[in-house]
Motif scaffolding. Structure first.
Motif, PDB file in Angstrom:
ATOM      1  N   ALA A 125      57.752 104.676 -31.913  1.00  0.00           N
ATOM      2  CA  ALA A 125      57.666 105.218 -30.554  1.00  0.00           C
ATOM      3  C   ALA A 125      56.291 104.984 -29.939  1.00  0.00           C
ATOM      4  N   LEU A 126      55.274 104.743 -30.766  1.00  0.00           N
ATOM      5  CA  LEU A 126      53.909 104.560 -30.271  1.00  0.00           C
ATOM      6  C   LEU A 126      53.539 103.096 -30.060  1.00  0.00           C
ATOM      7  N   TRP A 127      54.355 102.179 -30.570  1.00  0.00           N
ATOM      8  CA  TRP A 127      53.934 100.790 -30.600  1.00  0.00           C
ATOM      9  C   TRP A 127      53.602 100.241 -29.218  1.00  0.00           C
ATOM     10  N   SER A 128      54.456 100.482 -28.244  1.00  0.00           N
ATOM     11  CA  SER A 128      54.256  99.877 -26.924  1.00  0.00           C
ATOM     12  C   SER A 128      53.057 100.455 -26.194  1.00  0.00           C
ATOM     13  N   ARG A 129      52.512 101.563 -26.697  1.00  0.00           N
ATOM     14  CA  ARG A 129      51.301 102.110 -26.095  1.00  0.00           C
ATOM     15  C   ARG A 129      50.117 101.188 -26.365  1.00  0.00           C
ATOM     16  N   TYR A 130      50.162 100.492 -27.507  1.00  0.00           N
ATOM     17  CA  TYR A 130      49.018  99.678 -27.918  1.00  0.00           C
ATOM     18  C   TYR A 130      49.334  98.192 -28.007  1.00  0.00           C
ATOM     19  N   LEU A 131      50.611  97.818 -27.959  1.00  0.00           N
ATOM     20  CA  LEU A 131      50.999  96.412 -27.982  1.00  0.00           C
ATOM     21  C   LEU A 131      52.153  96.175 -27.022  1.00  0.00           C
ATOM     22  N   THR A 132      52.077  95.068 -26.290  1.00  0.00           N
ATOM     23  CA  THR A 132      53.185  94.671 -25.428  1.00  0.00           C
ATOM     24  C   THR A 132      53.788  93.336 -25.854  1.00  0.00           C
ATOM     25  N   HIS A 133      52.990  92.505 -26.541  1.00  0.00           N
ATOM     26  CA  HIS A 133      53.455  91.178 -26.933  1.00  0.00           C
ATOM     27  C   HIS A 133      52.966  90.841 -28.341  1.00  0.00           C
ATOM     28  N   LEU A 134      53.783  90.066 -29.044  1.00  0.00           N
ATOM     29  CA  LEU A 134      53.402  89.542 -30.353  1.00  0.00           C
ATOM     30  C   LEU A 134      53.664  88.049 -30.361  1.00  0.00           C
ATOM     31  N   ILE A 135      52.607  87.278 -30.614  1.00  0.00           N
ATOM     32  CA  ILE A 135      52.725  85.825 -30.750  1.00  0.00           C
ATOM     33  C   ILE A 135      52.721  85.496 -32.236  1.00  0.00           C
ATOM     34  N   HIS A 136      53.681  84.691 -32.669  1.00  0.00           N
ATOM     35  CA  HIS A 136      53.780  84.436 -34.106  1.00  0.00           C
ATOM     36  C   HIS A 136      54.211  83.014 -34.391  1.00  0.00           C
ATOM     37  N   LEU A 137      53.967  82.602 -35.611  1.00  0.00           N
ATOM     38  CA  LEU A 137      54.416  81.317 -36.123  1.00  0.00           C
ATOM     39  C   LEU A 137      55.593  81.541 -37.055  1.00  0.00           C
ATOM     40  N   GLU A 138      56.321  80.478 -37.301  1.00  0.00           N
ATOM     41  CA  GLU A 138      57.450  80.567 -38.222  1.00  0.00           C
ATOM     42  C   GLU A 138      57.347  79.427 -39.218  1.00  0.00           C
ATOM     43  N   GLY A 139      57.416  79.765 -40.488  1.00  0.00           N
ATOM     44  CA  GLY A 139      57.314  78.747 -41.515  1.00  0.00           C
ATOM     45  C   GLY A 139      56.951  79.376 -42.848  1.00  0.00           C
ATOM     46  N   GLU A 140      56.748  78.544 -43.835  1.00  0.00           N
ATOM     47  CA  GLU A 140      56.477  79.009 -45.184  1.00  0.00           C
ATOM     48  C   GLU A 140      55.180  79.813 -45.234  1.00  0.00           C
ATOM     49  N   GLY A 141      55.256  81.009 -45.806  1.00  0.00           N
ATOM     50  CA  GLY A 141      54.069  81.838 -45.983  1.00  0.00           C
ATOM     51  C   GLY A 141      53.742  82.750 -44.829  1.00  0.00           C
ATOM     52  N   THR A 142      54.473  82.655 -43.708  1.00  0.00           N
ATOM     53  CA  THR A 142      54.172  83.506 -42.553  1.00  0.00           C
ATOM     54  C   THR A 142      54.876  84.860 -42.696  1.00  0.00           C
ATOM     55  N   PRO A 143      54.329  85.912 -42.087  1.00  0.00           N
ATOM     56  CA  PRO A 143      54.997  87.216 -42.129  1.00  0.00           C
ATOM     57  C   PRO A 143      56.348  87.165 -41.418  1.00  0.00           C
ATOM     58  N   ALA A 144      57.332  87.864 -41.976  1.00  0.00           N
ATOM     59  CA  ALA A 144      58.657  87.922 -41.352  1.00  0.00           C
ATOM     60  C   ALA A 144      58.581  88.720 -40.057  1.00  0.00           C
ATOM     61  N   VAL A 145      59.358  88.291 -39.068  1.00  0.00           N
ATOM     62  CA  VAL A 145      59.361  88.939 -37.750  1.00  0.00           C
ATOM     63  C   VAL A 145      60.779  89.364 -37.400  1.00  0.00           C
ATOM     64  N   ASP A 146      60.990  90.661 -37.212  1.00  0.00           N
ATOM     65  CA  ASP A 146      62.272  91.187 -36.752  1.00  0.00           C
ATOM     66  C   ASP A 146      62.175  91.357 -35.239  1.00  0.00           C
ATOM     67  N   ARG A 147      62.561  90.304 -34.531  1.00  0.00           N
ATOM     68  CA  ARG A 147      62.392  90.290 -33.075  1.00  0.00           C
ATOM     69  C   ARG A 147      63.188  91.400 -32.394  1.00  0.00           C
ATOM     70  N   ASP A 148      64.387  91.690 -32.901  1.00  0.00           N
ATOM     71  CA  ASP A 148      65.231  92.708 -32.274  1.00  0.00           C
ATOM     72  C   ASP A 148      64.585  94.087 -32.389  1.00  0.00           C
ATOM     73  N   GLU A 149      64.083  94.422 -33.567  1.00  0.00           N
ATOM     74  CA  GLU A 149      63.447  95.731 -33.742  1.00  0.00           C
ATOM     75  C   GLU A 149      62.214  95.871 -32.857  1.00  0.00           C
ATOM     76  N   LEU A 150      61.384  94.837 -32.831  1.00  0.00           N
ATOM     77  CA  LEU A 150      60.170  94.896 -32.018  1.00  0.00           C
ATOM     78  C   LEU A 150      60.500  94.983 -30.540  1.00  0.00           C
ATOM     79  N   SER A 151      61.511  94.222 -30.111  1.00  0.00           N
ATOM     80  CA  SER A 151      61.919  94.265 -28.710  1.00  0.00           C
ATOM     81  C   SER A 151      62.420  95.648 -28.315  1.00  0.00           C
ATOM     82  N   THR A 152      63.195  96.263 -29.198  1.00  0.00           N
ATOM     83  CA  THR A 152      63.698  97.611 -28.944  1.00  0.00           C
ATOM     84  C   THR A 152      62.555  98.603 -28.763  1.00  0.00           C
ATOM     85  N   CYS A 153      61.438  98.351 -29.435  1.00  0.00           N
ATOM     86  CA  CYS A 153      60.280  99.250 -29.362  1.00  0.00           C
ATOM     87  C   CYS A 153      59.277  98.830 -28.292  1.00  0.00           C
TER      88      CYS A 153
END
Length: 457
Positions: free
Chosen positions: A373-401
Motif C-alpha cells: 500500500a505504500l509503494w506508490s508513495r515512493y515509486l511510480t516507475h520501475l525500469i528493468h532488464l530481462e535475461g539471465e541473472g536479473t531479478p524476477a519482475v511481477d509486472r501485474d503485482e507492481l502495476s496493481t500497487c
C-alpha cells in the motif's frame, strides 16, 4: 517571453556502479533541458578511504570523488587521469610514489597548467604535513597502499578549508565540472565519520559498510582494545568502536560471500554503536522538493541507496508531503539492478521496491515491512532488464500497487565485467526510457524507433 524553467532530477546512487550510467543521465539532461543532482552517501569505510578515516576521521569520500571524477569532461582528460590515479598496491613503493606528487616530479603533472599543478601540490603538501603531525613511527604510520590521489586531494582540501563542501567545490572547479548542469551532493555534510549498521532477519548485526557489502565476519559492538601503537585520539571520539577504526584497504567487489540472512534494515550509529537518525544535507531536501523526477540508480541497495533514504525528512520529501511543493516530485523511478549481489541474493523486483519503501518510511520514524500500500508513495516507475541473472519482475503485482514497469533490452555482462551473471543497460535505450517517463522525448528521434532502442512498456 521568459524561458520555461528547467526541469530538475535527483539521482540517488553510490559510486562505481552508477558511474556506468552517467552517459545515459547526461543524454537525459541534454534531451530534456534538465539539471541533475547526484545524492551520494558518506558511509563508505572500505578501500583507501578506510585509511584516511583511520588517521583523520571525517566522511567516507571515495564515492564522492568517484562521481566528481566521472563528471570531468573529456576535454579535461589530464586532470581526470590525475584524480583517478592510484598509488602502488605495495606500501613501500606507494609511499615513494607519493613523494613524487609532493615534489612535482610525477609524470601526471606534466600536461597540467602550471597554476593548477601548484594548487594541487599545495593541497597535497598540506595533507602530508597533517600526516606527519599524527605519525608515531615506527609503530604507527600512514599507509599509502593503493591510495587514490583524488581521495588524498579531497581530504587535504577538507582539512585545509575546514569544509567538506569547499573541498568538493574545489575539485569540481579544477575538473571543470559544470555545476549549473550537474551537481554532486553528499547525503550528509559533515567533517565527522558516519557509520552504518545492518540488522539481518535472523537477529545478526553487521557494523560498517565494508563488512555489509563485502565478505567478512559479522561484527557487533566490541570492547576489545585498539591495536597496539594506534594513538587514535586525534581522529576518533573516546570509546569509538575499535573495529571501525581499522583499515580495509584490500577487498574484492567481485566475490559475493552470502549473508547468513536477508537484511531487514539499515541504520546509522554514533561512535558508541547506538542507533541514531542524522539530518541530511539541507541541499538534498531542497533538491528533492524542487525535483520533477527522482531516480534510484543501480548499485548496492542497502549500502548505496538506503543510507541516503533513511535520513530524517527524506521520505517526506520524496512522498511530496513536505511544503511548499506538495505535488512534487511527480516521477519516482527505480532503475533495477541487472544482477544480484551479496546484499540482495534471491531478491525479486518486489523485494527491491519494498526495501526502498521501508527505508523511506524509516526516515519518517516508522519501522515496518514496506507493505504494498505504500509503494506508490515512493515509486511510480520501475525500469528493468530481462535475461539471465536479473531479478524476477511481477509486472501485474507492481502495476496493481501503482508502479508502472518498463522493460529494456540490454546486453549480457562479460566475465571481464563481473564474475556474477547478469545484464547491462544500453545507454541510449535507458536515456530514451527515462525521457519518455519524464515527458519529453528527443525531437531528433523518430517515434517509430522505440522498439529498436529496446523499450518494452
Amino acid at each position: 517571453m521568459a524561458a520555461a524553467p528547467r526541469r530538475k532530477i535527483v539521482v540517488f546512487s553510490g559510486g562505481s556502479a552508477a558511474n556506468s550510467l552517467v552517459d545515459a543521465f547526461n543524454e537525459v539532461i541534454d534531451n530534456n533541458s534538465c539539471t541533475l543532482s547526484y545524492v551520494i552517501p558518506i558511509s563508505d569505510n572500505g578501500g583507501s578511504s578506510s585509511e584516511l578515516i583511520r588517521v583523520f576521521g571525517g566522511p567516507g569520500i571515495g564515492d564522492i570523488r568517484s562521481r566528481l571524477a566521472r563528471l570531468i569532461p573529456q576535454s579535461n582528460a589530464a586532470i581526470y587521469n590525475f584524480f583517478n590515479h592510484r598509488l602502488s598496491p605495495l606500501p613501500g613503493p606507494a609511499s615513494s610514489e607519493f613523494l613524487t606528487f609532493l615534489t612535482g616530479t610525477a609524470p601526471l603533472y606534466h600536461p597540467l597548467p602550471t597554476p593548477q599543478a601548484l594548487l594541487i601540490r599545495s593541497i597535497l603538501s598540506h595533507l602530508h604535513l597533517e600526516i606527519l603531525k599524527r605519525g608515531r613511527p615506527p609503530s604507527w604510520t600512514f599507509n599509502f597502499q593503493s591510495a587514490s590521489i583524488g581521495n588524498l586531494f579531497l581530504t587535504g582540501a577538507r582539512l585545509f578549508s575546514g569544509s567538506f563542501e569547499a573541498a568538493i567545490y574545489l575539485m569540481a572547479m579544477i575538473g571543470r565540472v559544470d555545476e549549473s548542469r550537474t551537481e554532486v551532493l553528499p547525503a550528509i555534510v559533515s567533517n565527522f565519520t558516519h557509520h552504518i549498521s545492518a540488522g539481518l532477519t535472523d537477529g545478526t548485526t553487521i557494523t560498517g559498510q565494508n563488512a555489509i557489502s563485502h565478505p567478512s565476519v559479522p561484527t557487533a559492538d566490541s570492547d576489545s582494545p585498539l591495536p597496539t601503537g594506534d594513538p587514535g585520539e586525534d581522529a576518533h571520539f573516546p570509546g569509538s568502536l575499535p573495529h571501525l577504526r581499522l583499515p580495509h584497504i584490500s577487498f574484492s567487489k567481485l566475490v559475493d560471500e552470502p549473508l547468513p540472512a536477508r537484511i531487514a534494515r539499515i541504520w546509522y550509529i554514533n561512535p558508541y554503536g547506538q542507533e541514531m537518525t542524522p539530518s541530511p544535507n539541507p541541499k538534498v531536501i531542497s533538491a528533492i522538493e524542487e525535483a520533477d523526477a527522482i531516480i534510484y540508480s543501480i548499485g548496492s541497495l542497502y549500502t548505496s541507496l538506503a543510507p541516503s533514504l533513511v535520513l530524517r525528512g527524506v521520505g517526506d520529501a520524496i512522498a511530496g508531503s513536505s511544503p511548499p511543493n506538495g505535488t512534487r516530485p511527480r516521477f519516482k523511478i527505480l532503475i533495477l539492478n541487472g544482477s544480484l549481489d551479496r546484499e540482495t541474493g534471491g531478491f525479486s523486483a518486489r523485494d527491491f521496491v519494498a526495501a526502498i519503501a521501508r527505508a523511506c518510511e524509516q526516515s519518517r520514524g516508522v519501522v515496518g515491512d514496506g507493505e504494498p500500500a505504500l509503494w506508490s508513495r515512493y515509486l511510480t516507475h520501475l525500469i528493468h532488464l530481462e535475461g539471465e541473472g536479473t531479478p524476477a519482475v511481477d509486472r501485474d503485482e507492481l502495476s496493481t500497487c501503482g508502479v508502472e514497469c518498463v522493460r529494456l533490452y540490454g546486453r549480457k555482462t562479460s566475465s571481464a565485467d563481473l564474475l556474477r551473471q547478469g545484464m547491462r543497460y544500453d545507454d541510449k535505450a535507458l536515456a530514451q526510457a527515462l525521457g519518455a517517463i519524464i515527458g519529453k522525448r528527443d525531437p531528433r528521434e523518430p517515434r517509430m524507433r522505440r522498439n529498436t532502442a529496446g523499450v518494452d512498456g
